[in-house]
Design a protein around this motif. Structure first.
Motif, PDB file in Angstrom:
ATOM      1  N   ASN A 183       0.828  -1.216   0.000  1.00  0.00           N
ATOM      2  CA  ASN A 183       0.000   0.000   0.000  1.00  0.00           C
ATOM      3  C   ASN A 183       0.856   1.257   0.000  1.00  0.00           C
ATOM      4  O   ASN A 183       0.539   2.251  -0.657  1.00  0.00           O
ATOM      5  N   LEU A 184       1.949   1.202   0.737  1.00  0.00           N
ATOM      6  CA  LEU A 184       2.817   2.381   0.773  1.00  0.00           C
ATOM      7  C   LEU A 184       3.482   2.605  -0.584  1.00  0.00           C
ATOM      8  O   LEU A 184       3.739   3.743  -0.982  1.00  0.00           O
ATOM      9  N   ILE A 185       3.719   1.529  -1.308  1.00  0.00           N
ATOM     10  CA  ILE A 185       4.235   1.677  -2.675  1.00  0.00           C
ATOM     11  C   ILE A 185       3.195   2.372  -3.549  1.00  0.00           C
ATOM     12  O   ILE A 185       3.530   3.247  -4.367  1.00  0.00           O
ATOM     13  N   SER A 186       1.914   2.034  -3.362  1.00  0.00           N
ATOM     14  CA  SER A 186       0.847   2.743  -4.102  1.00  0.00           C
ATOM     15  C   SER A 186       0.798   4.215  -3.711  1.00  0.00           C
ATOM     16  O   SER A 186       0.610   5.090  -4.567  1.00  0.00           O
ATOM     17  N   VAL A 187       0.938   4.484  -2.430  1.00  0.00           N
ATOM     18  CA  VAL A 187       0.986   5.874  -1.961  1.00  0.00           C
ATOM     19  C   VAL A 187       2.152   6.604  -2.626  1.00  0.00           C
ATOM     20  O   VAL A 187       1.999   7.717  -3.138  1.00  0.00           O
ATOM     21  N   ASN A 188       3.297   5.961  -2.622  1.00  0.00           N
ATOM     22  CA  ASN A 188       4.484   6.613  -3.197  1.00  0.00           C
ATOM     23  C   ASN A 188       4.294   6.944  -4.673  1.00  0.00           C
ATOM     24  O   ASN A 188       4.709   8.010  -5.144  1.00  0.00           O
ATOM     25  N   ARG A 189       3.654   6.031  -5.396  1.00  0.00           N
ATOM     26  CA  ARG A 189       3.437   6.276  -6.825  1.00  0.00           C
ATOM     27  C   ARG A 189       2.456   7.412  -7.038  1.00  0.00           C
ATOM     28  O   ARG A 189       2.663   8.281  -7.875  1.00  0.00           O
ATOM     29  N   ARG A 190       1.349   7.372  -6.298  1.00  0.00           N
ATOM     30  CA  ARG A 190       0.307   8.384  -6.502  1.00  0.00           C
ATOM     31  C   ARG A 190       0.808   9.776  -6.115  1.00  0.00           C
ATOM     32  O   ARG A 190       0.502  10.762  -6.771  1.00  0.00           O
ATOM     33  N   TYR A 191       1.536   9.856  -5.015  1.00  0.00           N
ATOM     34  CA  TYR A 191       1.874  11.169  -4.451  1.00  0.00           C
ATOM     35  C   TYR A 191       3.342  11.549  -4.629  1.00  0.00           C
ATOM     36  O   TYR A 191       3.779  12.567  -4.083  1.00  0.00           O
ATOM     37  N   LYS A 192       4.083  10.720  -5.338  1.00  0.00           N
ATOM     38  CA  LYS A 192       5.514  10.985  -5.540  1.00  0.00           C
ATOM     39  C   LYS A 192       6.184  11.259  -4.185  1.00  0.00           C
ATOM     40  O   LYS A 192       6.817  12.292  -3.963  1.00  0.00           O
ATOM     41  N   ALA A 193       5.988  10.322  -3.284  1.00  0.00           N
ATOM     42  CA  ALA A 193       6.454  10.459  -1.901  1.00  0.00           C
ATOM     43  C   ALA A 193       7.396   9.307  -1.548  1.00  0.00           C
ATOM     44  O   ALA A 193       7.553   8.341  -2.303  1.00  0.00           O
ATOM     45  N   HIS A 194       8.048   9.451  -0.392  1.00  0.00           N
ATOM     46  CA  HIS A 194       8.714   8.336   0.257  1.00  0.00           C
ATOM     47  C   HIS A 194       7.999   8.167   1.589  1.00  0.00           C
ATOM     48  O   HIS A 194       8.462   8.636   2.632  1.00  0.00           O
ATOM     49  N   ALA A 195       6.868   7.513   1.535  1.00  0.00           N
ATOM     50  CA  ALA A 195       5.954   7.497   2.677  1.00  0.00           C
ATOM     51  C   ALA A 195       6.512   6.725   3.866  1.00  0.00           C
ATOM     52  O   ALA A 195       7.184   5.704   3.714  1.00  0.00           O
ATOM     53  N   GLY A 196       6.224   7.241   5.041  1.00  0.00           N
ATOM     54  CA  GLY A 196       6.411   6.524   6.300  1.00  0.00           C
ATOM     55  C   GLY A 196       5.106   6.606   7.066  1.00  0.00           C
ATOM     56  O   GLY A 196       4.117   7.148   6.565  1.00  0.00           O
ATOM     57  N   LEU A 197       5.097   6.078   8.276  1.00  0.00           N
ATOM     58  CA  LEU A 197       3.878   6.077   9.084  1.00  0.00           C
ATOM     59  C   LEU A 197       4.152   6.670  10.458  1.00  0.00           C
ATOM     60  O   LEU A 197       5.158   6.354  11.083  1.00  0.00           O
ATOM     61  N   ARG A 198       3.240   7.520  10.894  1.00  0.00           N
ATOM     62  CA  ARG A 198       3.231   7.936  12.292  1.00  0.00           C
ATOM     63  C   ARG A 198       1.953   7.424  12.931  1.00  0.00           C
ATOM     64  O   ARG A 198       0.880   7.556  12.345  1.00  0.00           O
ATOM     65  N   VAL A 199       2.091   6.857  14.108  1.00  0.00           N
ATOM     66  CA  VAL A 199       0.906   6.435  14.856  1.00  0.00           C
ATOM     67  C   VAL A 199       0.498   7.604  15.737  1.00  0.00           C
ATOM     68  O   VAL A 199       1.300   8.103  16.538  1.00  0.00           O
ATOM     69  N   THR A 200      -0.739   8.056  15.585  1.00  0.00           N
ATOM     70  CA  THR A 200      -1.199   9.219  16.346  1.00  0.00           C
ATOM     71  C   THR A 200      -1.723   8.798  17.718  1.00  0.00           C
ATOM     72  O   THR A 200      -2.074   7.650  17.937  1.00  0.00           O
ATOM     73  N   ASP A 201      -1.771   9.744  18.607  1.00  0.00           N
ATOM     74  CA  ASP A 201      -2.313   9.605  19.963  1.00  0.00           C
ATOM     75  C   ASP A 201      -1.427   8.747  20.876  1.00  0.00           C
ATOM     76  O   ASP A 201      -1.851   8.396  21.976  1.00  0.00           O
ATOM     77  N   VAL A 202      -0.229   8.403  20.423  1.00  0.00           N
ATOM     78  CA  VAL A 202       0.689   7.653  21.286  1.00  0.00           C
ATOM     79  C   VAL A 202       1.759   8.603  21.785  1.00  0.00           C
ATOM     80  O   VAL A 202       2.559   9.110  20.997  1.00  0.00           O
ATOM     81  N   ARG A 203       1.731   8.861  23.059  1.00  0.00           N
ATOM     82  CA  ARG A 203       2.743   9.727  23.666  1.00  0.00           C
ATOM     83  C   ARG A 203       3.590   8.887  24.602  1.00  0.00           C
ATOM     84  O   ARG A 203       3.057   8.226  25.486  1.00  0.00           O
ATOM     85  N   LEU A 204       4.887   8.937  24.377  1.00  0.00           N
ATOM     86  CA  LEU A 204       5.787   8.132  25.190  1.00  0.00           C
ATOM     87  C   LEU A 204       6.507   9.017  26.187  1.00  0.00           C
ATOM     88  O   LEU A 204       6.857  10.148  25.871  1.00  0.00           O
ATOM     89  N   PRO A 205       6.748   8.505  27.380  1.00  0.00           N
ATOM     90  CA  PRO A 205       7.614   9.240  28.308  1.00  0.00           C
ATOM     91  C   PRO A 205       8.997   9.334  27.702  1.00  0.00           C
ATOM     92  O   PRO A 205       9.466   8.371  27.087  1.00  0.00           O
ATOM     93  N   SER A 206       9.629  10.478  27.831  1.00  0.00           N
ATOM     94  CA  SER A 206      10.953  10.607  27.204  1.00  0.00           C
ATOM     95  C   SER A 206      12.020  10.733  28.279  1.00  0.00           C
ATOM     96  O   SER A 206      11.758  10.636  29.452  1.00  0.00           O
TER      97      SER A 206
END
Lengths: 222, 222
Positions: free
Chosen positions: A199-222
Motif C-alpha cells: 500500500n505504501l508503494i501505491s501511496v508513493n506512486r500516486r503522491y511521488k512520496a517516500h511514505a512513512g507512518l506515524r501512529v497518532t495519539d501515542v505519547r511516550l515518556p521521554s
C-alpha cells in the motif's frame, strides 16, 4: 524510557541491498558498531567501504556471529534458505526481520501468501534458538541512504512475542534520528505489517512520496 | 483539490454500532444529510435521535436507497448476508466498506482469513452493480463519537479500483475535521489494511491510546 543500547553491535544480513545499506549507514552514524553481511565477503567489504562510518563487511555467517543484534534485510526469495543455513550462527541472538514478501505485476505491488503467515514467522520457525522480532518494514530505503536527510520522519512498528526483545529493538529504533519504535503486536500479526508495504508503494506512486507512518495519539515518556 | 461533495447524502449500514454512530455524527456535523440503517427501523430511529444533528434512522434497505454514498459498518459476522440482500438497493452507488474481519482470544486481536481476500473484496463480489471502496478501517470509534474532540488526528487509507470512486471517498474524508483521505492502493491490497486494525488494538492496549495513522512525506495541494 529506552534501554541503553548504545553499545549494541548491529549486524545486517543482506547489508549490501538498498534497505540494508541504508540501515547500516544510520546505525553507524548513530555510533553503533555495524557489520554488513553478504554472500560474498569481498562484495560486503567493498559496500562497507562505500558506506563508511566504520561499517565492516563480512560474509553472512561472519556477520551473524560478530553482531549482538542481527537484522535480516535480504530479498524474500532468499529468506528461507539463508536463515536455514545460519540457524547456529544466530542462536541466542535477537534477530530483526524486515523482509516484505511482495509480488509485482503491471498493476503494481501486492502481498504474497506466505505459508508460515509472514516472513517474521518463517524466521521464527527456522531459528528456534533465536528470538525473532519484526521491524523496519516501512522505512524508505531512499531516505535512509540519503545523507542530506537528517531525520527520517517515521514510526517503526515493532512486532514480537518476547517483551525483552521488542523493548530492545524499540530502543535501537529510538537511536535513529526522527524514528520512534512502537510495540505493535505479536508475530502472528506480522503479515499485515509486511504486506502494508504494498500500500505504501501505491501511496508513493500516486503522491511521488517516500511514505512513512506515524501512529497518532501515542505519547511516550521521554 | 477535493471534489465538491458537500451535498452528498451519506448512508451508514450498521449505523447503530460504535463506528457507524461515530461516522454518522461526524458527517452530520460537517453538514451532510445522514441516514443510518439497522435491521430494526425503530432502533435506527432511536439511535438517530440520540446522535442528533438531523440524522435519520431507517431500516438498512431504506438507508441504502436514500443515500448517495453508503458506508458499510456492520460486524464482519453479518457482512455477507446483509450485502447479499441489499445488492439491488445498492446498485449504481459507491459503497464504502470499513469492516475489519478480526478474531479475539486471550492474546488479543488477530486477522481472520477471508475467502475473498478481504471484506472489501467480498463486498465487491456480492455487489456487482456497485462500486466498492475500502476506507475508515482505523478510525477510532471512541474519538469519532466524542463531541469534545474537535479534530480526529488521522489519515484515512482509501482503497479501490475505480479512480472516480476513490476520489469521491477521499473528498468525503476531507470533509471531516482533522482527517485526510489518501489513496492507498487497489482492493486486492485491502486485506492488510483491514487486518492492521489488530495491530492498532495492540498499540492501544500497550500505550493506552486511541491510535490513528498519519502517512508521512505526502503533501497534497490544498
Amino acid at each position: 524510557m529506552s534501554l541503553d543500547v548504545a553499545s549494541s553491535v548491529v549486524g545486517i544480513l543482506g547489508g549490501t541491498g538498498d534497505q540494508g545499506r541504508g540501515l547500516a549507514f544510520r546505525f553507524a552514524a548513530a555510533g553503533h558498531g555495524v557489520f554488513i553481511g553478504s554472500r560474498s565477503a569481498d562484495r560486503a567489504a567493498s559496500v562497507a567501504e562505500s558506506i563508511g562510518h566504520g561499517v565492516v563487511g563480512l560474509d553472512n555467517a561472519g556477520c551473524a556471529r560478530a553482531a549482538d543484534v542481527v537484522i535480516v534485510a535480504v530479498p524474500w526469495e532468499g529468506h528461507g534458505e539463508l536463515l536455514t543455513g545460519l540457524a547456529d550462527d544466530l542462536a541466542g541472538k535477537v534477530v530483526v526481520d524486515c523482509v516484505n514478501p511482495l509480488g509485482f505485476d503491471q498493476l503494481g505491488a501486492y502481498a504474497l501468501s506466505v505459508p508460515d503467515g509472514s516472513a517474521a514467522e518463517q524466521a521464527a520457525r527456522l531459528l528456534p534458538d533465536s528470538t525473532v522480532v519484526g521491524a523496519f518494514h516501512h522505512v524508505s530505503a531512499v531516505l535512509l541512504a540519503d545523507e542530506t536527510v537528517n531525520e527520517v520522519d517515521t514510526d517503526v512498528l515493532v512486532l514480537g512475542d518476547d517483551r525483552a526483545a521488542t523493548d530492545l529493538v524499540q530502543a535501537l529504533v529510538d537511536r535513529l534520528p526522527g524514528m520512534r519504535g512502537l510495540y505493535a503486536g505479536r508475530l502472528r500479526n506480522a503479515h499485515q505489517v509486511e504486506a502494508l508495504t504494498a500500500n505504501l508503494i501505491s501511496v508513493n506512486r500516486r503522491y511521488k512520496a517516500h511514505a512513512g507512518l506515524r501512529v497518532t495519539d501515542v505519547r511516550l515518556p521521554s
